[in-house]
Design an enzyme around this catalytic site. Structure first.
Site, PDB file in Angstrom:
ATOM      1  N   ASP A   8       0.868  -1.176   0.000  1.00 53.43           N
ATOM      2  CA  ASP A   8       0.000   0.000   0.000  1.00 53.43           C
ATOM      3  C   ASP A   8       0.907   1.229   0.000  1.00 53.43           C
ATOM      4  OD1 ASP A   8       0.954   0.237   2.584  1.00 53.43           O
ATOM      5  OD2 ASP A   8      -1.011   0.150   3.563  1.00 53.43           O
ATOM      6  N   CYS A  65       3.017  -3.356   4.162  1.00 52.39           N
ATOM      7  CA  CYS A  65       2.220  -2.190   4.544  1.00 52.39           C
ATOM      8  C   CYS A  65       2.948  -1.548   5.729  1.00 52.39           C
ATOM      9  CB  CYS A  65       0.766  -2.558   4.846  1.00 52.39           C
ATOM     10  SG  CYS A  65       0.506  -3.752   6.166  1.00 52.39           S
ATOM     11  N   THR A  67       2.569  -1.812   8.969  1.00 51.47           N
ATOM     12  CA  THR A  67       2.853  -2.756  10.054  1.00 51.47           C
ATOM     13  C   THR A  67       3.050  -4.189   9.568  1.00 51.47           C
ATOM     14  OG1 THR A  67       0.499  -3.169  10.247  1.00 51.47           O
ATOM     15  CG2 THR A  67       1.432  -1.435  11.669  1.00 51.47           C
ATOM     16  N   HIS A  98       9.265 -24.093  10.097  1.00 50.21           N
ATOM     17  CA  HIS A  98       8.151 -24.739  10.783  1.00 50.21           C
ATOM     18  C   HIS A  98       6.823 -24.647  10.029  1.00 50.21           C
ATOM     19  CE1 HIS A  98      10.044 -24.676  15.094  1.00 50.21           C
ATOM     20  NE2 HIS A  98      10.899 -25.073  14.158  1.00 50.21           N
ATOM     21  N   ARG A 132       7.517 -33.409  11.781  1.00 48.90           N
ATOM     22  CA  ARG A 132       6.353 -33.099  12.630  1.00 48.90           C
ATOM     23  C   ARG A 132       5.667 -31.795  12.191  1.00 48.90           C
ATOM     24  NH1 ARG A 132      10.876 -31.453  15.214  1.00 48.90           N
ATOM     25  NH2 ARG A 132      10.878 -29.504  16.369  1.00 48.90           N
ATOM     26  N   HIS A 133       6.431 -30.926  11.546  1.00 48.31           N
ATOM     27  CA  HIS A 133       5.841 -29.654  11.103  1.00 48.31           C
ATOM     28  C   HIS A 133       4.890 -29.863   9.925  1.00 48.31           C
ATOM     29  CE1 HIS A 133       8.392 -27.669  13.930  1.00 48.31           C
ATOM     30  NE2 HIS A 133       9.469 -28.237  13.394  1.00 48.31           N
ATOM     31  N   ARG A 136       1.563 -30.711  11.230  1.00 46.97           N
ATOM     32  CA  ARG A 136       0.879 -29.525  11.759  1.00 46.97           C
ATOM     33  C   ARG A 136       0.308 -28.656  10.643  1.00 46.97           C
ATOM     34  NH1 ARG A 136       5.784 -29.018  16.108  1.00 46.97           N
ATOM     35  NH2 ARG A 136       5.042 -30.745  17.408  1.00 46.97           N
TER      36      ARG A 136
END
Ligand code: RB5
Length: 149
Positions: A8, A65, A67, A98, A132-133, A136
């Site tokens: 932006d 942007c 933030t 991860h 294992r990730h 998930r």
């Protein structure tokens, strides 16, 4: 890598630095961002960039942007997108290792340009750990298929 970028008004200046940086590293860049620093609305730019990743036209996206927060909220509404707001070198690496994140969200008014480029460099260079990730992130994908809840 084929990388979509979007910004932006707050991300406009850094976007130009980022494009040069990415191209200098041999990446191709597709720019979906605002072409100026005039006030604009981040969803208008995040959506086409993220869609280009879902459609396989780009490998990843980088959204900027003030933030990084609004861009991240928009991006994570799309199935298959794992967008990460990073705030230091460790999170830039960890979200690749991860989460296999495919969208990077940057806060242009929160960090120096050097820091933002460092986060980007680490994020692009770090591989997914799998194991294992994978289990998930497969559970995140299952949530996409479950909608509406
Ligand atoms: C614009 O002022 C600001 O709200 C936007 O750039 C972004 O940071 C939102 O999350």
């Amino acid at each position: 890598m084929k990388i979509a970028v979007a910004n932006d008004h707050a991300g406009f200046e850094f976007k130009n630095k980022l494009k040069q940086f990415l191209q200098s590293k041999g990446h191709s860049v597709e720019d979906f961002g605002s072409p100026s620093a005039e006030p604009s609305d981040y969803p208008d730019y995040a959506v086409p960039a993220v869609k280009s990743v879902i459609e396989g036209k780009n490998d990843r996206a980088i959204l900027i942007c003030a933030t990084g927060l609004g861009m991240c909220m928009v991006a994570n509404r799309f199935p298959g997108i794992r967008a990460a707001l990073v705030y230091n070198e460790k999170t830039a690496a960890t979200t690749r290792r991860h989460h296999d994140s495919n969208v990077l969200c940057l806060g242009a008014r929160e960090f120096s340009e050097n820091d933002l480029l460092k986060f980007t460099d680490i994020w692009l260079a770090t591989a997914f750990d799998g194991g294992r990730h994978l289990r998930r992130i497969n559970k995140i994908a299952a949530l996409d298929r479950q909608k509406p809840f």
